[in-house]
Design an enzyme around this catalytic site. Structure first.
Site, PDB file in Angstrom:
ATOM      1  CB  CYS A   1      -3.761   5.906   6.498  1.00 36.07           C
ATOM      2  SG  CYS A   1      -5.075   6.903   5.783  1.00 36.07           S
TER       3      CYS A   1
ATOM      4  CG  HIS B   1      -4.336   2.569   3.213  1.00 37.62           C
ATOM      5  ND1 HIS B   1      -3.329   2.826   2.320  1.00 37.62           N
ATOM      6  CD2 HIS B   1      -4.608   3.760   3.793  1.00 37.62           C
ATOM      7  CE1 HIS B   1      -3.009   4.121   2.353  1.00 37.62           C
ATOM      8  NE2 HIS B   1      -3.794   4.709   3.236  1.00 37.62           N
TER       9      HIS B   1
ATOM     10  CB  THR C   1      -1.041  -0.016   1.144  1.00 35.75           C
ATOM     11  OG1 THR C   1      -2.035   0.974   0.867  1.00 35.75           O
ATOM     12  CG2 THR C   1      -0.421   0.258   2.512  1.00 35.75           C
TER      13      THR C   1
END
Lengths: 202, 160
Positions: free
Chosen positions: B29, B46, B23
């Site tokens: 995040c 994520h 990711t």
């Protein structure tokens, strides 16, 4: 998807706002700055991130928020190298971020964001006769995905999608490209649609 | 080279074969990896926000929230036969140094805390982490070795 009327209103906001921001940038640069027809829609997070170069594009970002009659997150984004060229031109000396001149360049970059987005806000508030306040700028120099996240946080209404208004700015004389991105908070434009007599469910 | 699966913001993936889960552009995040290396099971989310209570349609947003993502990854891995689950996490940075108060200011920290709490509740030990700071991260989990490679644009690459 937004309906046609909403799209038209958002595009017009992008047009008017970005045109004034482009004029401000053009004054700073002493060079013409062109804007493209804005895009405005409800899109997935991934699509929005792709539009601004893909998650890992090394980017300079200036972030300001609109408060008052319109609540939104505004981002001025430029590839890092372009932002360095722009800052160098304003400082009238060579410039790289993360050099010993970093702090000076960050101040200049935030001031650029402030001037552009301030012009954007003023033109919209004049057009719609609304009161729009702009916060002080904050900046980040990193992967664009990481920069953009903070602006997507407030979008929870449509799953992993957000409403955005994106206008590309470019100055061919200096080979500079940037994005002015407006992400409204939920219900942020209700007052705008009311003022324009747009039926948002229509 | 194993197949690379890319996980977008607020998304997740679960795999039962040798794979690289990736990711890109984690800011505030948090990337959560839950895996059972012996049984070749791996997963990644994520995570964007701490708590799904604000969601109006959780079914569409499982990967977005710390609480729902961790529960779902652990459930699906156990359903596939996982016995010894482990977790690694990375992310939760503060990308902007705001000069004014705003809720999103400390979202990275809140995400980290929420992911750790959810892992404890799901009985998944956290074996490695690279969290906080002010840099964005791209992460790649190699399921065959259990290595997590963390790349930044400003401070280089790290492996945990």
């Amino acid at each position: 998807m937004l309906n046609r009327m909403e799209q038209d209103v958002f595009r017009e906001i992008g047009n008017i706002g970005a045109a004034h921001a482009a004029t401000a940038l053009s004054t700073l640069l002493g060079q013409p700055v062109e804007i493209e027809v804005p895009s405005a829609d409800l899109e997935s997070f991934s699509t929005i991130i792709e539009r601004v170069g893909g998650a890992e594009a090394y980017t300079a970002g200036a972030l300001l928020r609109f408060s008052g009659d319109i609540k939104a997150c505004l981002l001025f984004l430029m590839p890092l190298e372009d932002a360095e060229k722009l800052v160098a031109q304003l400082l009238q000396q060579p410039f790289r971020f993360f050099s010993d001149q970093h702090a000076l360049g960050v101040s200049a970059w935030e001031e650029i964001g402030n001037i552009l987005i301030g012009a954007y806000a003023r033109s919209i508030s004049d057009w719609l006769n609304l009161s729009v306040h702009v916060t002080v700028p904050a900046s980040a120099f990193d992967m664009v995905g990481a920069i953009l996240e903070v602006a997507l946080l407030e979008s929870t209404k449509f799953g992993n999608m957000a409403v955005y208004i994106d206008t590309r700015l470019s100055s061919s004389g200096n080979d500079l490209n940037g994005h002015l991105l407006l992400l409204p908070e939920e219900g942020a434009f209700t007052s705008v649609f009311e003022r324009l007599g747009v039926d948002i469910d229509g | 080279m194993d197949e690379v699966v890319r996980i977008g913001i607020a998304e997740y993936a679960v795999s039962q074969k040798p794979i690289i889960l990736r990711t890109a552009g984690l800011g505030s995040c948090v990337g959560v990896i839950i895996y059972d290396q012996e049984r070749g099971l791996s997963s990644m989310a994520h995570v964007m926000l701490p708590d799904s209570a604000i969601s109006r349609n959780v079914a569409l947003e499982i990967g977005k929230f710390a609480d729902t993502a961790v529960v779902e990854l652990a459930r699906r891995l156990r359903h596939s036969g996982a016995i010894r689950l482990r977790a690694k996490i990375a992310g939760g940075a503060q990308m902007f140094q705001f000069k004014y108060e705003h809720e999103s200011m400390r979202i990275g920290e809140r995400n980290i805390a929420a992911v750790k709490l959810a892992l404890r509740k799901a009985n998944v030990p956290l074996v490695a982490e690279d969290v906080g700071g002010t840099n964005g991260r791209t992460i790649e989990f190699h399921s065959t070795t259990g290595r997590l490679v963390i790349r930044t644009v400003n401070v280089g690459t790290l492996e945990i």
